[in-house]
Design an enzyme around this catalytic site. Structure first.
Site, PDB file in Angstrom:
ATOM      1  N   HIS A  34      69.600 -11.024 -95.262  1.00  0.00           N
ATOM      2  CA  HIS A  34      70.081 -12.337 -95.709  1.00  0.00           C
ATOM      3  C   HIS A  34      71.605 -12.377 -95.768  1.00  0.00           C
ATOM      4  O   HIS A  34      72.177 -13.246 -96.430  1.00  0.00           O
ATOM      5  CB  HIS A  34      69.509 -12.673 -97.079  1.00  0.00           C
ATOM      6  CG  HIS A  34      68.017 -12.635 -97.141  1.00  0.00           C
ATOM      7  ND1 HIS A  34      67.243 -13.491 -96.378  1.00  0.00           N
ATOM      8  CD2 HIS A  34      67.157 -11.864 -97.823  1.00  0.00           C
ATOM      9  CE1 HIS A  34      65.961 -13.237 -96.618  1.00  0.00           C
ATOM     10  NE2 HIS A  34      65.871 -12.248 -97.480  1.00  0.00           N
ATOM     11  N   HIS A  78      62.073 -15.808 -94.955  1.00  0.00           N
ATOM     12  CA  HIS A  78      61.610 -14.570 -94.341  1.00  0.00           C
ATOM     13  C   HIS A  78      60.652 -14.830 -93.205  1.00  0.00           C
ATOM     14  O   HIS A  78      60.024 -13.904 -92.702  1.00  0.00           O
ATOM     15  CB  HIS A  78      60.883 -13.701 -95.356  1.00  0.00           C
ATOM     16  CG  HIS A  78      61.639 -13.480 -96.612  1.00  0.00           C
ATOM     17  ND1 HIS A  78      61.606 -14.359 -97.645  1.00  0.00           N
ATOM     18  CD2 HIS A  78      62.464 -12.480 -96.983  1.00  0.00           C
ATOM     19  CE1 HIS A  78      62.382 -13.903 -98.623  1.00  0.00           C
ATOM     20  NE2 HIS A  78      62.916 -12.772 -98.238  1.00  0.00           N
TER      21      HIS A  78
END
Lengths: 332, 332
Positions: free
Chosen positions: A56, A218
């Site tokens: 991330h 995700h």
């Protein structure tokens, strides 16, 4: 695989090394851990700690520094860090005033941070936790985990970090962080899945001409798949959802994030920001500050998310307070 | 096409609108032009103006503000702005102390900026130009245009902007900008072409397992196609080229940019930065400052570039000087 990496098992270690080597004036790596702290640890104030799976970037390591996070704990790619790693982070930065854990609402993260909190409390640390659950896409779904934590995390980290930096006590920092969570709504769209290096191919495929609405960070399934919309139509749909959730009124003051998920460049983010701001302006909602860029990615996913926080004077004060991190710098 | 856009012909206008709407405290749009200026124009100092084709966001509009560019001129996607557009930029910000044009070395840009310079001089403006040609990939090729201008542009814009902000006169700002150019070397690699919206498909295809070495920012052919290397091997190859060109010696002081080209996320840039910094450290070259992020893109190209500038005290002073733009903020 179209990626510049070395060994897959070294990715997280090398990301940590790269971040600290490039920002030696801001960051330190705690030896033999997956924890990054600010360079000059100050245990005389409340410590703010966050973390989660890697992939991330720049989140969360990019937001460690003065006025924001005291420590970031790195999990493997798209994998929550275990309680031991999190406890390493707590031990590195928490002193007598205690520490606040900012945890994105995913099953693994909430479980592992709760276990770390208990380990720390057993050892006499004063710890509180705030769960970030800003993703309103699944608000009416039957998901048992509830709303996920996505890009609104940036607001909560910035505001809680500034509150802690100002010298407030743990209960106050927690109250302000929770207020930030309660006033934040986020929503995202993707045009592609992301390629986790260990898998070597995208987690899901979005056919040409379609888009995944309400995506997770995700590659979890989104709310629904739709025909691909234009930038303006996409922005309208998202802002309508956010507006309904926050019940924005004329005269309200907000901050906005337009976040790229890794594969969507600034050209498109600017076009999306234009429409988001115009929609808010048409409602006579005042925009205190806009952040347009790449803050919380999902590796190389083509997609974006909007996040809006409704502000009062207290939240504004901490949102604009001085911050010096590698990926967010602001001058009061 | 996996892009969030509206009408293709509106892209540049909407990018400009989005950038100015999101950063009203920093930027202004000059009505009926493709020019962005800093919010508070100061015609009592040398103005620094840059520009070029769009599709390289955040460059150049993201670098307009205090201590950097006074104006950025936007061409269409991957298309040089015409002389009229550039002259709009000159008229908007250049006062008695004159203006410096920072021009990346491409056939279209150098021609159009030269014509705009002449138009301005005919009208009595005091204008100088510095050509940025930091791309050392083609240094030994038979290209007649010479070295291209790529990511080293960021160093030149930052240093020249700070020199102008400090009140130096036009000849001094030009001298310092040229010194920055002369001490900068850049080199890039890509794993994919970029998709220009009007074409709807990548400008070139790099087969899986191969990479394009010495790429241009627009999908021009690179130096050669090679078997894809690891991050560390790629970093080594590039740094070797840069080192040979700059002839770096123990004790030299440099700044480094690790730049993503749009489709390569921060995860990989951190891994690449780690190796670049380790190589410099092994040579006992001192790193004054590292910039790791997305500064000059080629729309959605997967790839990266390194840029190194050798610094003296004067260049260091202006590199670290205060800057407030939407994509680069620094505190002295």
């Amino acid at each position: 695989m179209k990626k510049f990496i070395n060994k897959i098992e070294d990715i997280v270690t090398e990301v940590i090394d790269g971040l600290v080597l490039a920002n030696p004036e801001i960051l330190s790596h705690v030896p033999n851990t997956k924890v990054i702290t600010r360079k000059n640890i100050n245990k005389n104030k409340v410590a703010v700690i966050s973390g989660g799976g890697s992939g991330h970037e720049p989140s969360h390591g990019g937001f460690v520094g003065i006025g924001m996070l005291d420590a970031a704990v790195f999990g493997e790619v798209f994998t929550s860090p275990g309680p031991d790693r999190i406890y390493d982070g707590i031990q590195a930065v928490v002193g007598k005033p205690g520490g606040l854990l900012l945890v994105k609402n995913y099953t693994g993260d909430t479980m592992n941070f709760a276990m770390a909190e208990q380990m720390a409390k057993d050892d006499g640390y004063n710890i509180e936790t705030v769960i970030i659950n800003d993703d309103i896409a699944l608000v009416n779904s039957d998901s048992t985990t509830g709303k996920r934590g996505i890009i609104g995390t940036l607001f909560v980290q910035k505001i809680a970090g500034a509150a802690a930096e100002s010298g407030l006590d743990l209960q106050e920092v927690k109250r302000i962080a929770q207020k930030a969570v309660d006033n934040t709504a986020s929503f995202g769209i993707s045009l592609s899945g992301s390629t986790v290096p260990a898998n070597g191919k995208p987690g899901f495929i979005v056919p040409d001409g379609e888009m995944e609405v309400g995506l997770g960070n995700h590659g979890e399934p989104g709310l629904r798949r739709e025909k691909q919309k234009s930038a303006d139509e996409s922005a309208e749909m998202i802002m309508k959802n956010i507006d309904q959730y926050l019940n924005l009124k004329k005269g309200d003051e907000v901050a906005l994030i337009v976040n790229g998920l890794g594969g969507t460049p600034m050209m498109e983010l600017n076009i999306l920001a234009r429409k988001a701001i115009k929609i808010l302006q048409a409602k006579e909602v005042k925009i205190f500050k806009s952040f347009v860029g790449v803050y919380i990615t999902a590796i190389d996913m083509a997609g974006f998310s909007f996040s809006v926080i409704r502000l009062d004077d207290e939240l504004k004060k901490f949102l604009k307070a001085k911050v010096i991190t590698s990926s967010l710098v602001g001058i009061e």
